[in-house]
Design a protein around this motif. Structure first.
Motif, PDB file in Angstrom:
ATOM      1  N   ALA A 181       0.566  -1.508  -0.073  1.00 22.71           N
ATOM      2  CA  ALA A 181      -0.076   0.106   0.147  1.00 22.71           C
ATOM      3  C   ALA A 181       0.686   0.882   0.176  1.00 22.71           C
ATOM      4  CB  ALA A 181      -0.569  -0.231   0.979  1.00 22.71           C
ATOM      5  N   ARG A 182       2.353   1.184   0.216  1.00 29.94           N
ATOM      6  CA  ARG A 182       2.808   1.633   0.367  1.00 29.94           C
ATOM      7  C   ARG A 182       3.521   2.548  -0.802  1.00 29.94           C
ATOM      8  NH1 ARG A 182       2.057   5.820   3.612  1.00 29.94           N
ATOM      9  NH2 ARG A 182       4.182   6.358   3.761  1.00 29.94           N
ATOM     10  N   VAL A 183       4.617   1.514  -1.859  1.00 29.76           N
ATOM     11  CA  VAL A 183       4.510   1.302  -2.736  1.00 29.76           C
ATOM     12  C   VAL A 183       4.091   2.640  -4.049  1.00 29.76           C
ATOM     13  CG1 VAL A 183       4.743   0.249  -5.041  1.00 29.76           C
ATOM     14  CG2 VAL A 183       5.008  -0.816  -2.561  1.00 29.76           C
ATOM     15  N   PRO A 184       4.852   3.483  -4.345  1.00 33.32           N
ATOM     16  CA  PRO A 184       4.464   4.451  -5.251  1.00 33.32           C
ATOM     17  C   PRO A 184       3.590   4.130  -6.268  1.00 33.32           C
ATOM     18  CG  PRO A 184       6.880   5.419  -4.952  1.00 33.32           C
ATOM     19  CD  PRO A 184       7.003   3.435  -4.383  1.00 33.32           C
ATOM     20  N   ALA A 185       3.316   4.681  -7.357  1.00 33.33           N
ATOM     21  CA  ALA A 185       2.844   4.438  -8.321  1.00 33.33           C
ATOM     22  C   ALA A 185       4.145   5.029  -9.124  1.00 33.33           C
ATOM     23  CB  ALA A 185       2.099   5.679  -8.380  1.00 33.33           C
ATOM     24  N   PRO A 186       3.961   3.807 -10.499  1.00 33.48           N
ATOM     25  CA  PRO A 186       5.691   4.123 -11.000  1.00 33.48           C
ATOM     26  C   PRO A 186       5.889   5.201 -11.790  1.00 33.48           C
ATOM     27  CG  PRO A 186       3.377   2.596 -12.049  1.00 33.48           C
ATOM     28  CD  PRO A 186       2.988   2.766 -10.564  1.00 33.48           C
ATOM     29  N   GLU A 187       4.830   6.177 -11.855  1.00 28.54           N
ATOM     30  CA  GLU A 187       4.893   7.140 -12.938  1.00 28.54           C
ATOM     31  C   GLU A 187       6.466   8.217 -10.525  1.00 28.54           C
ATOM     32  OE1 GLU A 187       0.735   7.384 -11.437  1.00 28.54           O
ATOM     33  OE2 GLU A 187       2.169   6.049 -12.511  1.00 28.54           O
ATOM     34  N   ALA A 188       5.582   8.495 -10.016  1.00 29.64           N
ATOM     35  CA  ALA A 188       5.924   8.981  -8.885  1.00 29.64           C
ATOM     36  C   ALA A 188       7.720   8.103  -8.482  1.00 29.64           C
ATOM     37  CB  ALA A 188       5.176   9.097  -7.780  1.00 29.64           C
ATOM     38  N   ALA A 189       7.885   7.040  -8.815  1.00 29.16           N
ATOM     39  CA  ALA A 189       8.831   6.664  -8.350  1.00 29.16           C
ATOM     40  C   ALA A 189       9.653   6.242  -9.549  1.00 29.16           C
ATOM     41  CB  ALA A 189       8.293   4.887  -8.331  1.00 29.16           C
ATOM     42  N   GLY A 190      10.047   7.341 -10.364  1.00 30.93           N
ATOM     43  CA  GLY A 190      10.135   7.029 -11.926  1.00 30.93           C
ATOM     44  C   GLY A 190      10.702   5.653 -13.133  1.00 30.93           C
TER      45      GLY A 190
END
Length: 192
Positions: A181-190
């Protein structure tokens, strides 16, 4: 998802590889405290001084075992994360970590307790073995927290510190859901 090529492993003679395999057997059967150069020689049916042609001391044997542990765990984790996508990466990673650690408790403990012999390991092996946590978490701090969680859970499970009526499968699943649930969305994680 980008992957990193596994670093080259230390080249060993057939006899040195045989010594490492025997040390691993002793480690899993009796624990690291019982792995001595004499016990290794006895296991191999050779004289103890012959071992020193391949390993300068017990610490060198330990470093070779840590290399094996990191390479095997890294392969298991890369396989788990590579075969999953999005929110499934964290549960897949944790399941593979737990399964591998519990299957090789002596090797796991040797590689994850005390000082890591970084200077004796192939360059890049430690980073490669830990990379699946970053791939699953998408954030370096979350990746470290995820590894810390997994390591703590494994050690407590190996030490049988949980009450006997604990449903550890559900506990691991709850942790996986919380971290996923804490994993950032792909675009936010580069784009990870």
């Amino acid at each position: 998802m980008s992957t990193v090529q596994e670093p080259a492993r230390t080249s060993r003679t057939p006899r040195a590889a045989q010594i490492v395999a025997a040390a691993r057997e002793l480690l899993e059967e009796q624990g690291w405290g019982e792995v001595t150069m004499r016990a290794l020689a006895d296991r191999l049916g050779i004289r103890a001084p012959s071992l020193y042609k391949h390993f300068r001391n017990k610490e060198a044997v330990a470093a070779a075992l840590v290399e094996v542990a990191l390479a095997e765990m890294g392969a298991a984790l890369h396989g788990a994360v590579g075969g999953a996508s999005g929110a499934d990466r964290v549960p897949a990673l944790l399941a593979a970590y737990r399964r591998h650690a519990l299957a090789h408790p002596g090797l796991y403990r040797l590689a994850t307790t005390g000082r890591l012999p970084r200077e004796a390991l192939p360059e890049g092996l430690e980073e490669w073995a830990g990379r699946p946590f970053s791939l699953a978490a998408g954030d370096p701090h979350l990746a470290q927290a995820l590894w810390s969680y997994a390591h703590g859970m494994v050690v407590l499970e190996l030490d049988r510190r949980y009450p006997g009526d604990s449903d550890l499968d559900r506990t691991w699943q709850a942790g996986a859901r919380a971290f996923a649930a804490r994993v950032p969305a792909p675009e936010a994680a580069g784009g990870a």
